[in-house]
Each structure stands twice: as structure tokens, then as C-alpha cells.
Design an enzyme around this catalytic site. Structure first.
Site, PDB file in Angstrom:
ATOM      1  N   ASN A  10     -19.584   4.722  19.129  1.00 28.95           N
ATOM      2  CA  ASN A  10     -20.265   5.848  18.495  1.00 28.95           C
ATOM      3  C   ASN A  10     -20.128   5.658  16.988  1.00 28.95           C
ATOM      4  O   ASN A  10     -19.063   5.893  16.431  1.00 28.95           O
ATOM      5  CB  ASN A  10     -19.630   7.169  18.955  1.00 28.95           C
ATOM      6  N   LYS A  12     -21.454   7.330  14.668  1.00 28.25           N
ATOM      7  CA  LYS A  12     -21.531   8.586  13.909  1.00 28.25           C
ATOM      8  C   LYS A  12     -22.467   8.383  12.705  1.00 28.25           C
ATOM      9  O   LYS A  12     -23.447   7.650  12.816  1.00 28.25           O
ATOM     10  CB  LYS A  12     -20.127   9.066  13.522  1.00 28.25           C
ATOM     11  N   HIS A  98     -20.563  16.204  21.870  1.00 32.05           N
ATOM     12  CA  HIS A  98     -19.468  15.691  21.041  1.00 32.05           C
ATOM     13  C   HIS A  98     -18.820  16.853  20.286  1.00 32.05           C
ATOM     14  O   HIS A  98     -19.495  17.777  19.851  1.00 32.05           O
ATOM     15  CB  HIS A  98     -19.995  14.637  20.060  1.00 32.05           C
ATOM     16  N   GLU A 100     -17.775  17.079  17.393  1.00 30.71           N
ATOM     17  CA  GLU A 100     -18.295  17.291  16.042  1.00 30.71           C
ATOM     18  C   GLU A 100     -19.577  18.122  16.080  1.00 30.71           C
ATOM     19  O   GLU A 100     -19.840  18.920  15.183  1.00 30.71           O
ATOM     20  CB  GLU A 100     -18.523  15.927  15.355  1.00 30.71           C
ATOM     21  N   GLU A 170     -12.521  13.438  25.217  1.00 32.27           N
ATOM     22  CA  GLU A 170     -12.088  13.170  23.847  1.00 32.27           C
ATOM     23  C   GLU A 170     -11.277  14.364  23.327  1.00 32.27           C
ATOM     24  O   GLU A 170     -11.858  15.358  22.867  1.00 32.27           O
ATOM     25  CB  GLU A 170     -13.303  12.974  22.930  1.00 32.27           C
ATOM     26  N   GLY A 176     -10.340  10.360  15.216  1.00 33.94           N
ATOM     27  CA  GLY A 176     -10.278   9.968  13.811  1.00 33.94           C
ATOM     28  C   GLY A 176      -8.946  10.253  13.141  1.00 33.94           C
ATOM     29  O   GLY A 176      -8.845  10.224  11.918  1.00 33.94           O
ATOM     30  N   SER A 216      -9.257   7.669  18.742  1.00 37.03           N
ATOM     31  CA  SER A 216      -8.414   6.628  18.149  1.00 37.03           C
ATOM     32  C   SER A 216      -8.153   5.450  19.090  1.00 37.03           C
ATOM     33  O   SER A 216      -7.057   4.877  19.094  1.00 37.03           O
ATOM     34  CB  SER A 216      -7.101   7.221  17.632  1.00 37.03           C
ATOM     35  N   GLY A 237     -14.988   5.457  17.966  1.00 28.58           N
ATOM     36  CA  GLY A 237     -15.566   5.708  16.652  1.00 28.58           C
ATOM     37  C   GLY A 237     -15.139   4.639  15.663  1.00 28.58           C
ATOM     38  O   GLY A 237     -15.704   3.545  15.616  1.00 28.58           O
ATOM     39  N   GLY A 238     -14.087   4.918  14.909  1.00 27.46           N
ATOM     40  CA  GLY A 238     -13.656   4.044  13.811  1.00 27.46           C
ATOM     41  C   GLY A 238     -13.550   2.572  14.154  1.00 27.46           C
ATOM     42  O   GLY A 238     -14.044   1.715  13.407  1.00 27.46           O
TER      43      GLY A 238
HETATM   44  P1  13P Z   1     -12.335   7.636  16.701  1.00 27.48           P
HETATM   45  O1  13P Z   1     -12.322   6.441  17.606  1.00 27.48           O
HETATM   46  O2  13P Z   1     -12.676   7.311  15.290  1.00 27.48           O
HETATM   47  O3  13P Z   1     -11.092   8.458  16.852  1.00 27.48           O
HETATM   48  O4  13P Z   1     -13.563   8.569  17.202  1.00 27.48           O
HETATM   49  C1  13P Z   1     -13.640   8.891  18.531  1.00 27.48           C
HETATM   50  C2  13P Z   1     -14.937   9.553  18.779  1.00 27.48           C
HETATM   51  O5  13P Z   1     -15.162  10.677  18.371  1.00 27.48           O
HETATM   52  C3  13P Z   1     -15.968   8.796  19.519  1.00 27.48           C
HETATM   53  O6  13P Z   1     -17.018   9.616  19.880  1.00 27.48           O
END
Ligand code: 13P
Length: 254
Positions: A10, A12, A98, A100, A170, A176, A216, A237-238
Site C-alpha cells: 500500500n 498510500k 483503511h 486512515e 491492521e 507506521g 510495521s 506500507g513503509g
Molecule cells: P506500515 O507498514 O507503514 O506500518 O503501514 C501499514 C499499512 O497501513 C498498510 O496499509
């Protein structure tokens, strides 16, 4: 019953069209000749999608998804994108629910449910995210929170439809932050999610549905997480923003 692992990136609001194309070229080179045992998915921002598809050059080794979709068909909805538009690009997945989007854009379980239905009707696969905040976990309401999100998001779907949804657990406090749920905490939550699916949609559906862990995830912890019996992949994500790191994640999935 064995479920095929699924690892999704993802991105983002990161990685524009030029960087997206370069990422795909580099990723393809890194994984060339390697055995990839999981479904691999990349979910770029909307405007990066065409250049990523172009760089893939018809290779179906990576399924591409969108980070959101409208619950409406078409018309006067400024700023929105419809399922038909995603279909026309040849996308396979849509990330929905999600944290967010729940937190910053006010998406409720009912809105997410409407979007999931539209996504399925268009022949696309929802990657449906749920998860608790730190306060909810510490307050001892992890299970009710997950149950409400699950039942709300999957309301009125048939067992067959639910079997094809990818669920992403999640925990909000792990996104993050560098804080990952321990493999034991994650497994417990995944087992609970599968139990709720079994109660509502039947044991057969629960056995089929794939549940990813997100929060993470990185090459250093993915193997232990995915070794848990109810963890079928990762939503990242990251650590998905660099081709080397995302390649390490997908090649380590067994
Ligand atoms: P991180 O892997 O950066 O923690 O993000 C997870 C996420 O929200 C994937 O949708």
C-alpha cells in the site's frame, strides 16, 4: 485447506508516475528467476496506476489495486473515482476500510460496506481493513471492535462473496509506528476474525478467506508473522516503498 499467501504494497500518498515505473523495472530485475509463492499486489495512488501498468507490460506477476473507490456509479461526485473506471484500467483489487480513511475521511462501516458491494459487483477483490486503536486494545474491547467492523463491512454479502474478500487486520497503533503486534497477538486477532466469519458465514467460508496482517511489517519480521496458522499474508506500507525491501518481503513468503 491451504490458502495462497498474499502480500500487498500500500503505497498510500507516495510514489508518482515516474518513480512508480522505475520501481517496477527494478522490482522485476530483483525477483527475476526467483520463486514467488504468494499473490503479489501493488496499490499505487490513482495517478501512478497507468505508468505502473505500462511498466509491467502485460505481466500478470503483480496484481494492481486502487486505494479507494466511490460507492456511487457515476455522476456529480467531484473528486471521486468509480469502479467502472478501475475496471477499464484492468485493476484487480481495491483497498477499503483503511484506518486512515476511517480516521481522516470519516468513512463509516456503512460507507465501507457500500464500497465493498460495488467493488465485488465490478468483479474486483476488496482488501478490507479492520483494526483497533491502542485505547481500544488497552480498554479490553479489541474483540467487540473487530466484530463490529467485520459485521458492518461484510453486511448482506453471501458466503461465496466473503470467501473471495481479502481481510487485512491492521492494528492502528502498529501502522507506521515501528511497533508490530507480536506474532502471538496477531495470531490471536486473526483466529478471532476467522471465528467471527465462521459464525456468520459458515466454517467453509472461514477456511477459505485470506487474512493479512498489516502494521510495521518488514523483511525482518514477515517470516515469523506469516508462520502463524491464521496469518495469510501482509499489507505493507513503509517497507513496500523500496523495490529491494518489497522484493525481500514477497520472496520470503512461503
Ligand atoms: P506500515 O507498514 O507503514 O506500518 O503501514 C501499514 C499499512 O497501513 C498498510 O496499509
Amino acid at each position: 485447506m491451504s490458502r495462497k499467501p498474499i502480500i500487498a504494497a500500500n503505497w498510500k500518498m507516495n510514489i508518482g508516475p515516474a518513480e512508480g515505473a522505475a520501481f517496477i523495472e527494478s522490482f522485476k530485475n530483483i525477483v527475476k528467476g526467483q520463486d514467488i509463492a504468494c499473490d503479489t499486489v501493488i496499490v499505487p495512488p490513482f495517478t501512478t496506476i497507468p505508468s505502473v501498468l505500462n511498466a509491467l507490460g502485460g505481466c500478470d506477476c503483480i496484481g494492481i489495486g486502487a486505494q479507494n473507490v466511490s460507492e456511487y456509479d457515476n455522476g456529480a461526485y467531484t473528486g471521486e473515482i468509480s469502479t467502472t473506471m478501475l475496471q477499464e484500467l484492468g485493476l484487480k483489487y481495491v483497498v477499503l476500510g483503511h484506518s486512515e480513511r476511517r480516521q481522516y475521511f470519516g468513512e463509516t462501516d456503512a460507507i465501507i460496506n457500500a464500497k465493498i458491494k460495488k467493488t465485488i459487483a465490478a468483479g474486483l477483490t476488496p482488501i478490507f481493513c479492520i483494526g483497533e486503536t491502542k485505547d481500544e486494545r488497552l480498554g479490553g474491547i479489541l474483540e467487540p471492535v473487530l466484530e463490529i467492523q467485520l459485521k458492518g463491512g461484510l453486511k448482506d454479502l453471501t458466503p461465496e462473496q466473503v470467501a473471495d474478500v481479502v481481510i487485512a487486520y491492521e492494528p492502528v497503533w502498529a501502522i507506521g509506528t515501528g511497533l508490530t503486534a507480536t506474532s502471538k497477538e496477531a495470531q490471536e486477532a486473526h483466529a478471532f476474525i476467522r471465528k467471527v466469519i465462521a459464525d456468520v458465514f459458515g466454517a467453509e467460508t472461514a477456511e477459505k478467506v485470506r487474512i493479512q496482517y498489516g502494521g510495521s511489517v518488514k523483511p525482518e519480521n514477515v517470516v515469523e508473522l506469516m508462520a502463524q496458522p491464521d496469518i495469510d499474508g501482509a499489507l505493507v506500507g513503509g517497507a513496500s516503498l523500496k523495490p529491494e525491501s518489497f522484493a525481500a518481503l514477497v520472496t520470503s513468503a512461503k
